[in-house]
Design an enzyme around this catalytic site. Structure first.
Site, mmCIF file in Angstrom:
data_model
loop_
_atom_site.group_PDB
_atom_site.id
_atom_site.type_symbol
_atom_site.label_atom_id
_atom_site.label_comp_id
_atom_site.label_asym_id
_atom_site.label_seq_id
_atom_site.Cartn_x
_atom_site.Cartn_y
_atom_site.Cartn_z
ATOM 1 N N ALA A 66 47.340 40.685 43.455
ATOM 2 C CA ALA A 66 48.287 41.728 43.052
ATOM 3 C C ALA A 66 47.756 43.066 43.552
ATOM 4 C CB ALA A 66 48.422 41.739 41.538
ATOM 5 N N GLY A 109 46.156 36.930 42.332
ATOM 6 C CA GLY A 109 47.573 36.558 42.354
ATOM 7 C C GLY A 109 47.955 35.787 43.604
ATOM 8 N N GLU A 112 47.116 32.310 42.741
ATOM 9 C CA GLU A 112 48.106 31.860 41.739
ATOM 10 C C GLU A 112 49.469 31.614 42.371
ATOM 11 O OE1 GLU A 112 47.147 35.282 39.277
ATOM 12 O OE2 GLU A 112 46.517 33.953 37.659
ATOM 13 N N GLU A 132 39.469 38.441 39.464
ATOM 14 C CA GLU A 132 39.943 39.486 38.548
ATOM 15 C C GLU A 132 38.833 40.067 37.690
ATOM 16 O OE1 GLU A 132 41.454 36.630 39.183
ATOM 17 O OE2 GLU A 132 43.610 36.913 39.353
HETATM 18 N N1 DAK Z 1 45.438 45.491 46.237
HETATM 19 C C1 DAK Z 1 45.629 46.595 46.974
HETATM 20 N N2 DAK Z 1 45.089 46.779 48.196
HETATM 21 C C2 DAK Z 1 44.317 45.795 48.685
HETATM 22 C C3 DAK Z 1 44.058 44.625 47.971
HETATM 23 C C4 DAK Z 1 44.670 44.471 46.689
HETATM 24 N N3 DAK Z 1 44.519 43.358 45.942
HETATM 25 N N4 DAK Z 1 43.242 43.836 48.705
HETATM 26 C C5 DAK Z 1 43.011 44.508 49.838
HETATM 27 N N5 DAK Z 1 43.649 45.692 49.834
HETATM 28 C C6 DAK Z 1 43.649 46.724 50.882
HETATM 29 C C7 DAK Z 1 42.346 47.503 50.880
HETATM 30 O O1 DAK Z 1 42.368 48.510 49.898
HETATM 31 C C8 DAK Z 1 42.328 48.033 52.299
HETATM 32 O O2 DAK Z 1 43.208 49.122 52.365
HETATM 33 P P1 DAK Z 1 42.747 50.521 53.061
HETATM 34 O O3 DAK Z 1 41.485 50.925 52.400
HETATM 35 O O4 DAK Z 1 42.576 50.151 54.514
HETATM 36 O O5 DAK Z 1 43.899 51.437 52.816
HETATM 37 C C9 DAK Z 1 42.957 46.903 53.088
HETATM 38 O O6 DAK Z 1 43.698 46.109 52.148
HETATM 39 C C10 DAK Z 1 41.961 45.984 53.751
HETATM 40 O O7 DAK Z 1 41.049 45.541 52.754
HETATM 41 P P2 DAK Z 1 39.457 45.621 52.906
HETATM 42 O O8 DAK Z 1 39.053 46.789 53.749
HETATM 43 O O9 DAK Z 1 38.894 45.539 51.536
HETATM 44 O O10 DAK Z 1 39.186 44.272 53.742
HETATM 45 P P3 DAK Z 1 37.876 43.395 53.747
HETATM 46 O O11 DAK Z 1 38.081 42.427 54.848
HETATM 47 O O12 DAK Z 1 36.637 44.255 53.785
HETATM 48 O O13 DAK Z 1 37.857 42.614 52.356
HETATM 49 C C11 DAK Z 1 38.866 41.320 50.533
HETATM 50 C C12 DAK Z 1 38.828 41.653 52.065
HETATM 51 C C13 DAK Z 1 40.077 40.412 50.296
HETATM 52 C C14 DAK Z 1 37.578 40.570 50.174
HETATM 53 C C15 DAK Z 1 38.951 42.653 49.730
HETATM 54 O O14 DAK Z 1 40.044 43.417 50.253
HETATM 55 C C16 DAK Z 1 39.182 42.439 48.253
HETATM 56 O O15 DAK Z 1 38.230 42.121 47.539
HETATM 57 N N6 DAK Z 1 40.412 42.640 47.783
HETATM 58 C C17 DAK Z 1 40.751 42.602 46.364
HETATM 59 C C18 DAK Z 1 40.774 41.186 45.857
HETATM 60 C C19 DAK Z 1 41.096 41.109 44.372
HETATM 61 O O16 DAK Z 1 40.296 41.589 43.531
HETATM 62 N N7 DAK Z 1 42.245 40.505 44.002
HETATM 63 C C20 DAK Z 1 42.625 40.303 42.647
HETATM 64 C C21 DAK Z 1 43.551 41.438 42.199
HETATM 65 S S1 DAK Z 1 44.108 41.208 40.494
HETATM 66 C C22 DAK Z 1 50.554 38.623 36.905
HETATM 67 C C23 DAK Z 1 50.763 38.455 38.253
HETATM 68 C C24 DAK Z 1 49.701 38.628 39.128
HETATM 69 C C25 DAK Z 1 48.464 38.995 38.672
HETATM 70 C C26 DAK Z 1 48.274 39.146 37.310
HETATM 71 C C27 DAK Z 1 49.305 38.995 36.416
HETATM 72 N N8 DAK Z 1 51.633 38.436 35.965
HETATM 73 C C28 DAK Z 1 52.865 37.767 36.455
HETATM 74 C C29 DAK Z 1 51.497 38.734 34.580
HETATM 75 C C30 DAK Z 1 47.398 39.168 39.644
HETATM 76 C C31 DAK Z 1 46.312 39.960 39.500
HETATM 77 C C32 DAK Z 1 45.406 40.128 40.670
HETATM 78 O O17 DAK Z 1 45.588 39.539 41.708
#
Ligand code: DAK
Length: 258
Positions: A66, A109, A112, A132
């Site tokens: 997300a 997400g 998921e 998360e």
């Molecule tokens: N959100 C926003 N931007 C993201 C992102 C994300 N999840 N993941 C990556 N980006 C963006 C980065 O900010 C970066 O943008 P700029 O800085 O260039 O503007 C760009 O994508 C490239 O990312 P990185 O520079 O970080 O790329 P790397 O190759 O170095 O790293 C990575 C890749 C996937 C390991 C890293 O980007 C990362 O750790 N991303 C976050 C992963 C994460 O924590 N995901 C979980 C998020 S919480 C629900 C529905 C859904 C959910 C919950 C409830 N309901 C229906 C109730 C879901 C929750 C989640 O998913």
């Protein structure tokens, strides 16, 4: 309809494909993107010419979760009352089989979303995880339930508590994905699988999908009852008559999907 964050096409007869297309954010699942995904998949689900759906991202990222930048500003009330996070159940109501073609990151997400699909074809680079906890929250779209059912309690705990990623081969080993293919062919394989399913009688395919998913909701005796009722219902379809007549006459069936 024109979309901003996704692409749609029908790459093979009977197959509807939706591609997440927000590469600069690794397909982070913002509210507007998810609304387009739901709309497009539901449109294919209603389209009588389409009988199997494929959801994919890019080779680098199926989806990195997300949109954290959207969630950063949100409080409890926004999360509870906004559409963006409650609507995901729309995917569970799709009647036609849905295949995820996953390459690269499938995190949070994104993982998921893949698990909400009925089958997963992964590329060799696919990485599944639920990170998360590293941003102070927990899975909220089925991770604690669906991943645990897929890989078992001990490994699910490690994935969610210690941010362990699963490789494509590990995901295959645990039955989370159907098959693993090279990056240059995973999408073709997913489309070929979808085309094969689209060539089956459509009503039976929808009833099989519904009955298999009931296995996760019902007791065994309730599930067996559900299966039996669905089985009898199929004896009212034209495709049942055609399928059995074709078998007896030793010819290929001509499905009408009704
Ligand atoms: N959100 C926003 N931007 C993201 C992102 C994300 N999840 N993941 C990556 N980006 C963006 C980065 O900010 C970066 O943008 P700029 O800085 O260039 O503007 C760009 O994508 C490239 O990312 P990185 O520079 O970080 O790329 P790397 O190759 O170095 O790293 C990575 C890749 C996937 C390991 C890293 O980007 C990362 O750790 N991303 C976050 C992963 C994460 O924590 N995901 C979980 C998020 S919480 C629900 C529905 C859904 C959910 C919950 C409830 N309901 C229906 C109730 C879901 C929750 C989640 O998913």
């Amino acid at each position: 309809m024109t979309y901003e964050y996704i692409l749609t096409e029908t790459p093979a007869p009977g197959v509807g494909l939706v591609r997440l297309n927000r590469p600069q954010a690794l397909n982070a699942l913002s509210g507007p993107l998810m609304r387009e995904v739901f709309d497009a998949l539901e449109a294919f689900d209603r389209d009588p010419e389409v009988r199997c759906l494929v959801l994919t991202g890019s080779d680098k990222a199926f989806a990195a979760g997300a949109d954290i930048k959207q969630m950063e500003a949100a409080g409890q009330v926004e999360m509870l009352s906004g559409d963006d996070f409650t609507d995901w159940s729309r995917l569970s109501r799709l009647r036609k089989p849905l295949i995820a073609a996953v390459s690269g990151w499938a995190l949070g997400g994104g993982c998921e979303l893949a698990m909400l699909c009925d089958m997963i074809v992964a590329s060799e680079t696919a990485k599944f995880g639920q990170p998360e906890i590293t941003i102070g929250i927990m899975p909220g779209a089925g991770g604690t339930q669906r991943l645990t059912r897929a890989v078992g309690k001990a490994l699910a705990m490690e994935i969610m508590l210690a941010n362990r990623h699963l490789t494509a081969q590990e995901a295959l080993h645990y039955g989370l994905v159907n098959r693993v293919a090279p990056v240059d062919s995973y999408l073709t394989e997913a489309i070929q699988l979808a085309e094969k399913i689209a060539g089956m009688p459509g009503v039976a395919a929808q009833m099989i999908k519904a009955a298999v998913n009931k296995a996760f909701e019902l007791s065994l005796s309730e599930g067996l009852d559900y299966e039996k009722q669905s089985f009898y219902l199929l004896f009212g379809t034209e495709d049942k008559a055609e399928g059995m007549q074709a078998f007896v006459a030793k010819r290929a069936p001509q499905w009408k999907h009704r």
